[in-house]
Design an enzyme around this catalytic site. Structure first.
Site, PDB file in Angstrom:
ATOM      1  N   GLY A  78       0.715  -0.986  -0.199  1.00  0.00           N
ATOM      2  CA  GLY A  78       0.052   0.098   0.137  1.00  0.00           C
ATOM      3  C   GLY A  78       0.469   1.507   0.138  1.00  0.00           C
ATOM      4  O   GLY A  78       0.097   2.025  -0.157  1.00  0.00           O
ATOM      5  N   GLU A  79       1.808   0.842   0.407  1.00  0.00           N
ATOM      6  CA  GLU A  79       2.994   2.414   0.499  1.00  0.00           C
ATOM      7  C   GLU A  79       3.414   2.939  -1.262  1.00  0.00           C
ATOM      8  O   GLU A  79       3.798   2.012  -2.027  1.00  0.00           O
ATOM      9  CB  GLU A  79       4.230   1.909   0.791  1.00  0.00           C
ATOM     10  CG  GLU A  79       5.407   3.290   1.648  1.00  0.00           C
ATOM     11  CD  GLU A  79       6.499   3.236   2.223  1.00  0.00           C
ATOM     12  OE1 GLU A  79       7.568   3.075   1.830  1.00  0.00           O
ATOM     13  OE2 GLU A  79       6.268   1.911   3.502  1.00  0.00           O
TER      14      GLU A  79
END
Length: 198
Positions: A78-79
């Site tokens: 998700g980063e």
């Protein structure tokens, strides 16, 4: 790597083992592949990611088709920085297999983000139908990303209709939002949403 290969295995060996292990957790795989390396080196994670991506044969596929296959192999982290590393590796492998009509691999990189943004825009229930990205908007979004020439409009049109007709479904949950935010950053669009207009 525990339980797959002995400590000290080369990146290419680790990548081959990861690809061959069907039962591997897809989220853990995505996190591992996108890990950063120390600035001073060694570049174990980057070399492993590059070796993993090079195991795909993208030569017979249009970029949206290749991206569809690629994003089913693991769950994207998700980063944003981790997503960037993975997408850079994808762009490099795709450009190596399909240099035409791309001026450089950066064009593949930006177009891949553009495709994911299009996918999110067209299939998100949060974007009203009248605000969905149109084909001319998609053309405009791709202007200037291929060096001194534009990408073939026919190719972009085919991609648009392929995504509109068949959503790219990624493993897991909230990756689309992170990918879209990263994509807007690369395309200079800030944190905005749908393309709209026509």
């Amino acid at each position: 790597r525990a339980g797959i290969l002995a400590e000290g295995a080369a990146p290419v060996e680790v990548a081959a083992a990861l690809r061959a292990t069907a039962a591997i957790d897809k989220a853990a795989l995505g996190e591992f592949l996108s890990l950063p390396d120390p600035k001073e080196g060694p570049h174990f994670h980057k070399e492993t990611l590059d070796a993993f991506v090079s195991g795909f044969d993208f030569a017979a596929y249009r970029i949206d088709e290749a991206l569809r296959i690629f994003l089913q192999a693991f769950r994207l982290p998700g980063e944003a920085q981790k997503i960037d590393r993975v997408m850079e590796a994808f762009a490099g492998a795709y450009y190596h297999a399909n240099p035409d009509p791309f001026y450089h691999q950066d064009a593949c990189y930006v177009l891949a983000f553009s495709i994911i943004m299009l996918n999110t825009d067209l299939h998100s229930t949060k974007i009203a139908a009248e605000n969905k990205m149109t084909l001319p908007s998609f053309w405009r979004q791709a202007e200037g990303i291929n060096g001194s020439t534009d990408l073939p409009q026919e190719m972009l049109t085919t991609i648009y209709h392929a995504i509109k007709g068949d959503e790219i479904r990624m493993l897991g949950g909230g990756e689309e939002a992170s990918l879209s935010r990263a994509g807007w950053r690369h395309l200079g669009g800030g944190e905005g949403g749908g393309g709209g207009g026509g």
